[in-house]
Design an enzyme around this catalytic site. Sequence first.
Site, PDB file in Angstrom:
ATOM      1  N   LYS A 249      23.108  51.031  38.675  1.00  0.00           N
ATOM      2  CA  LYS A 249      22.664  49.639  38.668  1.00  0.00           C
ATOM      3  C   LYS A 249      23.795  48.731  39.144  1.00  0.00           C
ATOM      4  O   LYS A 249      24.957  48.917  38.763  1.00  0.00           O
ATOM      5  CB  LYS A 249      22.222  49.255  37.256  1.00  0.00           C
ATOM      6  CG  LYS A 249      21.681  47.846  37.103  1.00  0.00           C
ATOM      7  CD  LYS A 249      21.248  47.631  35.651  1.00  0.00           C
ATOM      8  CE  LYS A 249      20.774  46.229  35.388  1.00  0.00           C
ATOM      9  NZ  LYS A 249      20.363  46.042  33.962  1.00  0.00           N
TER      10      LYS A 249
ATOM     11  N   SER B 223      16.312  43.731  33.725  1.00  0.00           N
ATOM     12  CA  SER B 223      17.100  43.576  34.929  1.00  0.00           C
ATOM     13  C   SER B 223      17.321  44.892  35.685  1.00  0.00           C
ATOM     14  O   SER B 223      17.850  44.889  36.796  1.00  0.00           O
ATOM     15  CB  SER B 223      18.459  42.960  34.582  1.00  0.00           C
ATOM     16  OG  SER B 223      19.174  43.766  33.657  1.00  0.00           O
TER      17      SER B 223
ATOM     18  N   SER C  45      16.222  45.464  29.056  1.00  0.00           N
ATOM     19  CA  SER C  45      16.380  45.646  30.502  1.00  0.00           C
ATOM     20  C   SER C  45      16.315  47.083  30.979  1.00  0.00           C
ATOM     21  O   SER C  45      16.304  47.327  32.181  1.00  0.00           O
ATOM     22  CB  SER C  45      17.701  45.019  30.968  1.00  0.00           C
ATOM     23  OG  SER C  45      17.619  43.615  30.924  1.00  0.00           O
TER      24      SER C  45
END
Length: 467
Positions: free
Chosen positions: A83, A158, A182
């Site tokens: 990520k 996210s 997230s």
Amino acid sequence: MNATDLAFTPATEQALLIRNKQVSPLELVELYLDRIATYDGQLGSYFTVMGEQAIADAKAKTETLTKNPTDLPPFFGVPIPVKDLKRVKDVRCCFGVAALKNEMATEDDGIVTKLRNAGFILLGKTATSQVGSMPFTEPPGFPPTRNPWNLDHTSGGSSGGASAALAAGLCPIAHGSDGGGSVRGPAACCGLVGLKPSRGRISCAPVGDSLHGLGTNGVLARTIADTATLLDAMAGYITGDPYWLPDPAIPFAQSYQKPLSSLRIAFSPNLSDFGSATPEYQQAVTDTAKVLGDLGHHLEEACPAIADIKEPFTMIWQSGVAASGLPLQLLEPINQWLASRTVNAGQYLQAAYQMQKISRRIVDFWDRYDVLLLPVYLHQPIKVGEWAGLDPAQAFEKVTRWIAPCAPFNATGQPAIALPVGFGDRGLPLSVQLVGKPGAEATLLSLAAQLEPIYNWDQYRPSAYSP
């Protein structure tokens, strides 16, 4: 095995294929790079594709296999993306901020080092919402990240890039992080397993903690075996960690397979303090409760009171945006609004104190139960851009209500896992979450493993990406 089946093969199974020399690391990397080139233009799941680096690493690992090594790390030769809130040395890391697109990382974050040590080949950097603050992935200056099951809808946030990439077969397993849902939210949006470990299970080195313990690295996967094995690889203390847990006596990859005795499981299809979940989300919880009861567990409808956690959690959340240190003009409107609502040091510490106090009361619920079963979110994934035109205060209120079942357990630091349990309207996945006692990931993984053959979520494939 054809190429599509290989792309959707779980990571632990890919590792076994590599060990048995039925597939090479280079073949896997080339397969995923081809799929990224074919499909990611419509998904927007990657900010950066590390093609040259991945191929070089794959060639080196393929060469290593010719020497017949006997002691390989668990994911030797398996590709994985990281990520884009975590740094990979000499690769750009922009945190979803368009002005930082050319910023290059000068070191690996601790979690990246652990992934390398586990034998992974780094495939690229997945898309994130701007500074990781929103549960949808639409940062200005980047293509929005779309849900492989329905491109009109978000893949969550996210960790939305990670969930979209994994669901579409653009990687076999993915790294994510969870500060308010997230990992769990994107997993729920895309029909995946998503684990938020306990606070202190995975190190946040070297940057430390900027959200008073709300955030942690986590796992997005297709199977419980992959989830448990990656948790083992990522877990562990790194010198100087502000929070840490001892290593488990038995690795998670082994302990989740042990027989599980009858558990006391509370369930709630709603969070009355935040409004009701949609009917299909309520039904997903009650149906899963029935399945768990049929498996021999004791079910009781109950839920801790969590409304009081919203105010201190929100204050720390908005302070986290301000703590990015970025000038307001570089941020999107909702992050500008959050960052501008700056609190002083005393107010921040008071919020942290209140959050800890309320968290103790919430965790007390687990003196009576082993696991809590809840929705992950209160309704299905929103459409891409659905809240973009709203006043920031209105958008933020919608966000906090949508993710309400997730955030309390970032505050308490408890482990929680999102599990797919079928499909609802518009062909979008349905999901539930299990929340365990602090440090009790093994219980959650074992319970999830009982559900896995019933729901067969490892077979979930969006048809557009699995012709």
